[in-house]
Design a protein around this motif. Structure first.
Motif, mmCIF file in Angstrom:
data_model
loop_
_atom_site.group_PDB
_atom_site.id
_atom_site.type_symbol
_atom_site.label_atom_id
_atom_site.label_comp_id
_atom_site.label_asym_id
_atom_site.label_seq_id
_atom_site.Cartn_x
_atom_site.Cartn_y
_atom_site.Cartn_z
ATOM 1 N N ARG A 193 -65.131 40.991 45.139
ATOM 2 C CA ARG A 193 -65.866 41.311 46.369
ATOM 3 C C ARG A 193 -67.362 41.410 46.067
ATOM 4 N NH1 ARG A 193 -62.187 43.819 49.955
ATOM 5 N NH2 ARG A 193 -60.109 43.015 49.458
ATOM 6 N N VAL A 194 -67.681 41.944 44.880
ATOM 7 C CA VAL A 194 -69.067 42.130 44.468
ATOM 8 C C VAL A 194 -69.225 41.673 43.021
ATOM 9 C CG1 VAL A 194 -70.959 43.787 44.109
ATOM 10 C CG2 VAL A 194 -69.337 44.137 46.002
ATOM 11 N N ALA A 195 -70.285 40.945 42.732
ATOM 12 C CA ALA A 195 -70.685 40.646 41.364
ATOM 13 C C ALA A 195 -71.937 41.459 41.092
ATOM 14 C CB ALA A 195 -70.971 39.157 41.194
ATOM 15 N N LEU A 196 -71.816 42.433 40.197
ATOM 16 C CA LEU A 196 -72.933 43.325 39.897
ATOM 17 C C LEU A 196 -73.586 42.845 38.604
ATOM 18 C CD1 LEU A 196 -72.761 47.163 40.350
ATOM 19 C CD2 LEU A 196 -74.002 46.140 38.448
ATOM 20 N N LEU A 197 -74.797 42.294 38.712
ATOM 21 C CA LEU A 197 -75.480 41.658 37.589
ATOM 22 C C LEU A 197 -76.628 42.550 37.112
ATOM 23 C CD1 LEU A 197 -75.721 37.987 38.971
ATOM 24 C CD2 LEU A 197 -73.822 39.083 37.751
ATOM 25 N N ASP A 198 -76.361 43.326 36.078
ATOM 26 C CA ASP A 198 -77.367 44.221 35.514
ATOM 27 C C ASP A 198 -77.737 43.715 34.116
ATOM 28 O OD1 ASP A 198 -78.887 46.258 34.424
ATOM 29 O OD2 ASP A 198 -77.619 47.876 35.196
ATOM 30 N N PRO A 199 -78.915 43.081 33.961
ATOM 31 C CA PRO A 199 -79.257 42.512 32.650
ATOM 32 C C PRO A 199 -79.384 43.557 31.547
ATOM 33 C CG PRO A 199 -81.152 42.447 34.132
ATOM 34 C CD PRO A 199 -79.964 42.824 34.963
ATOM 35 N N ALA B 147 -73.978 12.248 51.702
ATOM 36 C CA ALA B 147 -72.874 11.781 52.543
ATOM 37 C C ALA B 147 -71.507 12.160 51.997
ATOM 38 C CB ALA B 147 -72.956 10.262 52.703
ATOM 39 N N VAL B 148 -71.431 12.606 50.733
ATOM 40 C CA VAL B 148 -70.144 12.988 50.158
ATOM 41 C C VAL B 148 -69.661 14.272 50.820
ATOM 42 C CG1 VAL B 148 -68.978 13.739 48.052
ATOM 43 C CG2 VAL B 148 -70.668 11.893 47.957
ATOM 44 N N PRO B 149 -68.448 14.284 51.416
ATOM 45 C CA PRO B 149 -67.991 15.485 52.109
ATOM 46 C C PRO B 149 -67.650 16.608 51.140
ATOM 47 C CG PRO B 149 -66.243 13.845 52.051
ATOM 48 C CD PRO B 149 -67.473 13.188 51.494
ATOM 49 N N PHE B 150 -67.879 17.838 51.562
ATOM 50 C CA PHE B 150 -67.513 18.993 50.746
ATOM 51 C C PHE B 150 -67.362 20.207 51.643
ATOM 52 C CE2 PHE B 150 -72.137 19.026 50.914
ATOM 53 C CZ PHE B 150 -72.444 20.358 51.125
ATOM 54 N N LEU B 151 -66.675 21.231 51.126
ATOM 55 C CA LEU B 151 -66.512 22.509 51.806
ATOM 56 C C LEU B 151 -67.157 23.582 50.948
ATOM 57 C CD1 LEU B 151 -65.240 24.343 54.003
ATOM 58 C CD2 LEU B 151 -63.192 24.470 52.556
ATOM 59 N N HIS B 152 -68.127 24.284 51.495
ATOM 60 C CA HIS B 152 -68.814 25.344 50.752
ATOM 61 C C HIS B 152 -68.388 26.690 51.324
ATOM 62 C CE1 HIS B 152 -71.826 27.775 48.813
ATOM 63 N NE2 HIS B 152 -72.413 28.071 49.963
ATOM 64 N N GLU B 153 -67.746 27.512 50.483
ATOM 65 C CA GLU B 153 -67.313 28.837 50.918
ATOM 66 C C GLU B 153 -68.095 29.898 50.150
ATOM 67 O OE1 GLU B 153 -63.142 29.270 50.540
ATOM 68 O OE2 GLU B 153 -62.673 27.598 51.858
ATOM 69 N N PRO B 154 -68.422 31.007 50.798
ATOM 70 C CA PRO B 154 -69.162 32.046 50.087
ATOM 71 C C PRO B 154 -68.315 32.688 49.007
ATOM 72 C CG PRO B 154 -68.441 32.822 52.250
ATOM 73 C CD PRO B 154 -68.134 31.365 52.201
ATOM 74 N N GLY B 155 -68.951 33.056 47.928
ATOM 75 C CA GLY B 155 -68.283 33.789 46.858
ATOM 76 C C GLY B 155 -68.544 35.274 47.012
ATOM 77 N N PRO B 156 -68.638 35.992 45.916
ATOM 78 C CA PRO B 156 -68.860 37.432 45.998
ATOM 79 C C PRO B 156 -70.266 37.766 46.478
ATOM 80 C CG PRO B 156 -69.044 36.684 43.735
ATOM 81 C CD PRO B 156 -68.555 35.508 44.524
ATOM 82 N N ALA B 157 -70.409 38.973 47.047
ATOM 83 C CA ALA B 157 -71.748 39.507 47.264
ATOM 84 C C ALA B 157 -72.359 39.760 45.888
ATOM 85 C CB ALA B 157 -71.676 40.800 48.066
ATOM 86 N N VAL B 158 -73.647 39.504 45.737
ATOM 87 C CA VAL B 158 -74.302 39.634 44.444
ATOM 88 C C VAL B 158 -75.332 40.760 44.511
ATOM 89 C CG1 VAL B 158 -75.704 38.491 42.688
ATOM 90 C CG2 VAL B 158 -73.977 37.193 43.942
ATOM 91 N N ASP B 159 -75.174 41.738 43.613
ATOM 92 C CA ASP B 159 -76.142 42.822 43.462
ATOM 93 C C ASP B 159 -76.763 42.644 42.089
ATOM 94 O OD1 ASP B 159 -77.604 45.120 43.199
ATOM 95 O OD2 ASP B 159 -75.980 46.504 43.717
ATOM 96 N N SER B 160 -77.998 42.177 42.041
ATOM 97 C CA SER B 160 -78.626 41.810 40.778
ATOM 98 C C SER B 160 -79.895 42.602 40.539
ATOM 99 C CB SER B 160 -78.954 40.306 40.786
ATOM 100 O OG SER B 160 -79.657 39.921 39.632
ATOM 101 N N GLY B 161 -80.090 42.993 39.283
ATOM 102 C CA GLY B 161 -81.327 43.656 38.905
ATOM 103 C C GLY B 161 -81.105 44.722 37.855
ATOM 104 N N ALA B 162 -82.155 45.003 37.094
ATOM 105 C CA ALA B 162 -82.063 46.037 36.071
ATOM 106 C C ALA B 162 -81.698 47.369 36.709
ATOM 107 C CB ALA B 162 -83.399 46.146 35.328
ATOM 108 N N GLY B 163 -80.667 48.021 36.165
ATOM 109 C CA GLY B 163 -80.224 49.299 36.697
ATOM 110 C C GLY B 163 -79.197 49.198 37.809
ATOM 111 N N ALA B 164 -78.709 47.995 38.091
ATOM 112 C CA ALA B 164 -77.752 47.813 39.192
ATOM 113 C C ALA B 164 -76.458 48.581 38.967
ATOM 114 C CB ALA B 164 -77.446 46.327 39.382
ATOM 115 N N LEU B 165 -76.123 48.897 37.708
ATOM 116 C CA LEU B 165 -74.886 49.637 37.444
ATOM 117 C C LEU B 165 -74.855 50.969 38.178
ATOM 118 C CD1 LEU B 165 -72.207 49.720 35.825
ATOM 119 C CD2 LEU B 165 -73.457 50.922 34.019
#
Length: 397
Positions: free
Chosen positions: A184-190, A19-37
């Protein structure tokens, strides 16, 4: 394996009612995975198309450039036909002067244009890149578009548009950026985190854990931030010891990068607390590495927040959720468990173990700085300067 063995406990109640009100807005697009660079050039070209920008600015630090990762990114950008300049004089704790210098370089290299800023590195590079993206742009318009490529699993800075900089004149942390500098993009390459030494792995991982924990008990939490924080806390608590022990453990590295990102998503929506307020002060006054500064005060702040004799009772639902996730029986076990966990990964608690030799004047100055830091406003139990002096003093022993 975590430093504290899980024990079965009864399920904790939801800490944040729906019941607690909140506003959820999208953040960056996420490109995740080994070799994402390898897909970095495609993302820069996509941003060019949508933002009418030209060229790219890679913001990084000298240490990362020496590893070859920056050259790898430049090769990808060259293959995409993207003219690029590099800003690589970002210190370990990014400062206002270093960001101003970087913004001047960008303005000179791309006059009248809007290049994409590629933030490549740990939290320092990402925070500095946000300041550069803001200062190098027309002050009456949005900041330069930004793509974030974290190479540490800690800050989660790729999730939001605000950076934390050090003001060496006032000896405090200041915040820069706005919603337009959210990546705009968060590129997550472990794979980019595999060469991180154990000490840096631990210090940045402690930062991620504190992000998750403080978000989960924050006054500003919502159902969405709580979901991000709970999953982040679970992953980091269990997998940082593995990544610390074996930096080539691909699964642990990937889990940590996702955990840090989820913690960043949480803090962006909830705010943090007193551990970060005191940690910022220790870094600004004494140059303590951020994650180590957090570990120094973490157990004492948690113990103080749980004090049942305080005039403001502890938030039982939120702390019960933390206790459940860490596999403990009672919230009272948290300070000791957290101290043992950070100690096991080489980031010991207690200011005294850092050998800073703080006297009463230094403690008072730290408390004054921490009390003025807005990050503490969402703490489950807020503290004035006097309370912060007490917290710091207890952390000395």
């Amino acid at each position: 394996m975590s430093a504290v063995e899980p024990r079965p406990v009864a399920a904790a109640p939801c800490a944040c009612p729906a019941a607690v009100p909140f506003l959820h807005e999208p953040g960056p697009a996420v490109d995740s995975g080994a070799g994402a660079l390898a897909r970095l050039g495609d993302h820069v070209l996509d941003v060019h198309s949508s933002a009418r920008s030209g060229g790219a600015v890679v913001v990084t630090d000298p240490g990362l450039r020496a590893t070859g990762i920056v050259d790898e990114a430049l090769t990808v950008l060259a293959a995409a036909g993207c003219p690029t300049v590099v800003v690589d004089e970002i210190p370990g704790n990014p400062t206002v002067p270093s960001v101003e210098a970087g913004a001047g370089l960008v303005a000179g290299a791309f006059p009248g244009s809007r290049p994409v800023v590629v933030a490549l590195g740990g939290g320092s590079a990402l925070d500095a890149a946000k300041g550069i993206a803001r200062l190098a742009a027309d002050p009456t318009g949005p900041g330069l578009p930004l793509i974030a490529v974290p190479t540490t699993a800690g800050t989660g800075a790729e999730t939001n548009g605000f950076g934390v900089l050090e003001d060496p004149v006032r000896r405090c942390k200041v915040y820069c950026g706005d919603s337009s500098t959210t990546p705009r993009v968060a590129l997550l390459d472990p794979l980019l985190t595999h060469g991180l030494p154990p000490g840096a792995t631990a210090a940045t991982g402690v930062d991620a854990l504190v992000h998750a924990l403080e978000s989960l008990v924050s006054r500003g939490r919502s159902a969405v931030s709580e979901a991000f924080a709970a999953e982040a806390l679970r992953r980091v608590w269990h997998r940082l010891p593995d990544a610390y022990a074996d930096g080539a453990d691909a699964d642990a590295r990937a889990e940590m990068l996702i955990g840090a990102h989820l913690a960043g998503q949480a803090l962006t929506r909830s705010g943090l607390g007193l551990v970060h307020g005191l940690g910022h002060a220790l870094t600004a006054h004494h140059g303590v590495v951020h994650g180590r500064a957090l570990a120094m005060v973490l157990p004492e702040v948690v113990a103080w927040s749980l004090d049942d004799t305080a005039d403001a009772p502890a938030d039982g639902g939120a702390w019960a959720r933390v206790t459940e996730i860490l596999g403990l029986r009672h919230p009272g076990e948290l300070p000791g468990a957290l101290a043992r966990w950070t100690d096991a990964v080489g980031v010991p608690p207690g200011i005294d173990r850092a050998g800073l030799g703080l006297g009463s004047d230094e403690v008072a100055a730290l408390a004054t700085t921490a009390a003025a830091d807005p990050v503490g406003r969402n703490a489950p139990r807020t503290a004035d300067r006097t309370a912060l002096v007490g917290l710091l003093t207890r952390s000395l022993h």
